[in-house]
Scaffold this active site. Structure first.
Site, PDB file in Angstrom:
ATOM      1  N   HIS A  98      -0.036   0.019  -9.961  1.00 44.28           N
ATOM      2  CA  HIS A  98      -0.822  -0.839  -9.068  1.00 44.28           C
ATOM      3  C   HIS A  98      -1.286  -2.107  -9.797  1.00 44.28           C
ATOM      4  O   HIS A  98      -2.483  -2.420  -9.837  1.00 44.28           O
ATOM      5  CB  HIS A  98      -2.020  -0.062  -8.526  1.00 44.28           C
ATOM      6  N   ARG A 109       0.831  -1.193   0.000  1.00 43.56           N
ATOM      7  CA  ARG A 109       0.000   0.000   0.000  1.00 43.56           C
ATOM      8  C   ARG A 109       0.873   1.253   0.000  1.00 43.56           C
ATOM      9  O   ARG A 109       1.912   1.303   0.653  1.00 43.56           O
ATOM     10  CB  ARG A 109      -0.913   0.034   1.240  1.00 43.56           C
ATOM     11  N   GLU A 155      -2.789   7.929  -6.028  1.00 45.56           N
ATOM     12  CA  GLU A 155      -2.875   7.161  -7.267  1.00 45.56           C
ATOM     13  C   GLU A 155      -4.038   7.673  -8.114  1.00 45.56           C
ATOM     14  O   GLU A 155      -5.163   7.714  -7.628  1.00 45.56           O
ATOM     15  CB  GLU A 155      -3.055   5.670  -6.966  1.00 45.56           C
TER      16      GLU A 155
END
Length: 319
Positions: A282, A234, A263
């Protein structure tokens, strides 16, 4: 039944829900339209999200009839579990469905620093043949340090040991007789030793108040100068300003980041200037196989919950 899906999902999951005769509202950008999301939840029996949709107390206090929440993945920091528990809304997640994909990503990140294949291939296309420049290093004999030894950490360790790496790890919730240590051969040690002795450090912890900025200036100052940090867990666990400083000064050798605090990141993010910092969007858990597993698992568990069966993938809220 009406199921609202607010982010990217694979078709198999929606097919399973429609096969029940249920209405499926699939809008991958709905997470970014809070007012429309609220309106959809007025008549929704369940919502299925990824990591962008903020299912917080404010949303759950809005008028709705939700009976279940599904999370396409394993991270839970965008869900207010306490608020869901107060409303008696069960939360289910894709338990271990993407663990293999993330483990393979970590190994790919290790190799990406050891053997610069993309850069070497690009160099050859320009007419160069620079063998000296692309002399790499073997991963065999190197030490991989894991911070967090859950399912993903265990799978990373198994693959790293098959490559001849030494593996050590820190996890306050793992005992010497738990499977990853007793059967996989991870040396259970302290956080300080993992930071100080590892050639590669891979993070596998959730984002909590305790883990936020876990990797900071102090940690980077204790790492080996040849060490590489890998974060597929994370954003927020790594202090990005401190990491940028550590890379700029040569305090550590590199980083592989699949997650960032924001993000997508701003175009002027300072880490973009660091060639030794590889940033991906990601995607660690995003393989075709893992997404088929995740979509089908979460849909199956939403069906269980809505039909009165308790899911084996139900999340338990902690006080």
């Amino acid at each position: 039944m009406k199921i609202v899906i607010t982010e990217l999902n694979w078709p198999i999951g929606m097919e399973m829900l429609r096969d029940k005769g249920w209405e499926v509202v699939y809008e991958p950008g709905l997470w970014n339209d809070r007012s429309r999301l609220r309106e959809q939840l007025r008549t929704a029996d369940a919502i299925i999200v990824r990591n962008q949709t903020q299912v917080d107390a404010e949303l759950l206090d809005w008028e709705h009839r939700l009976k279940a929440i599904g999370r396409l993945g394993v991270g839970l920091d965008n869900l207010d579990l306490q608020a869901a528990a107060k409303k008696n809304i069960p939360v289910v997640f894709g338990k271990n469905a993407n663990a293999t994909s993330v483990a393979e990503y970590v190994i790919s990140g290790i190799f990406a620093h050891g053997r610069l294949l993309n850069e070497a291939a690009a160099s050859v296309r320009t007419g160069e043949w620079n063998r000296k420049r692309f002399t790499g290093f073997e991963v065999a004999g190197k030490t991989l340090g894991l911070i967090g030894i859950g399912e993903i950490g265990h799978r990373v360790a198994a693959r790293a040991r098959a490559l001849g790496m030494k593996v050590c790890g820190y996890d306050p919730y793992v005992s010497p007789f738990d499977f990853p240590v007793a059967e996989t051969g991870i040396e259970l040690t302290s956080y300080a030793r993992v930071v100080a002795e590892s050639d590669f450090i891979s993070l596998h912890v959730p984002l909590t108040a305790q883990t936020r900025n876990l990797m900071n200036r102090d940690a980077f100052g204790k790492m080996k100068p040849n060490a590489v940090l890998i974060n597929s867990a994370r954003g927020g666990i790594v202090n990005e300003a401190d990491l940028n400083e550590a890379l700029e000064t040569g305090r550590i050798a590199g980083a592989v980041l699949d997650v960032l605090e924001q993000e997508p990141p701003a175009a002027e993010h300072p880490l973009f200037r660091r060639a030794e910092c590889l940033i991906t969007p990601h995607i660690a858990g995003l393989t075709e196989e893992s997404q088929v597993r995740t979509a089908s698992m979460v849909s199956a568990e939403i069906i269980n919950e809505l039909e009165g069966r308790v899911s084996l993938c139900r999340v338990r809220a902690r006080n």
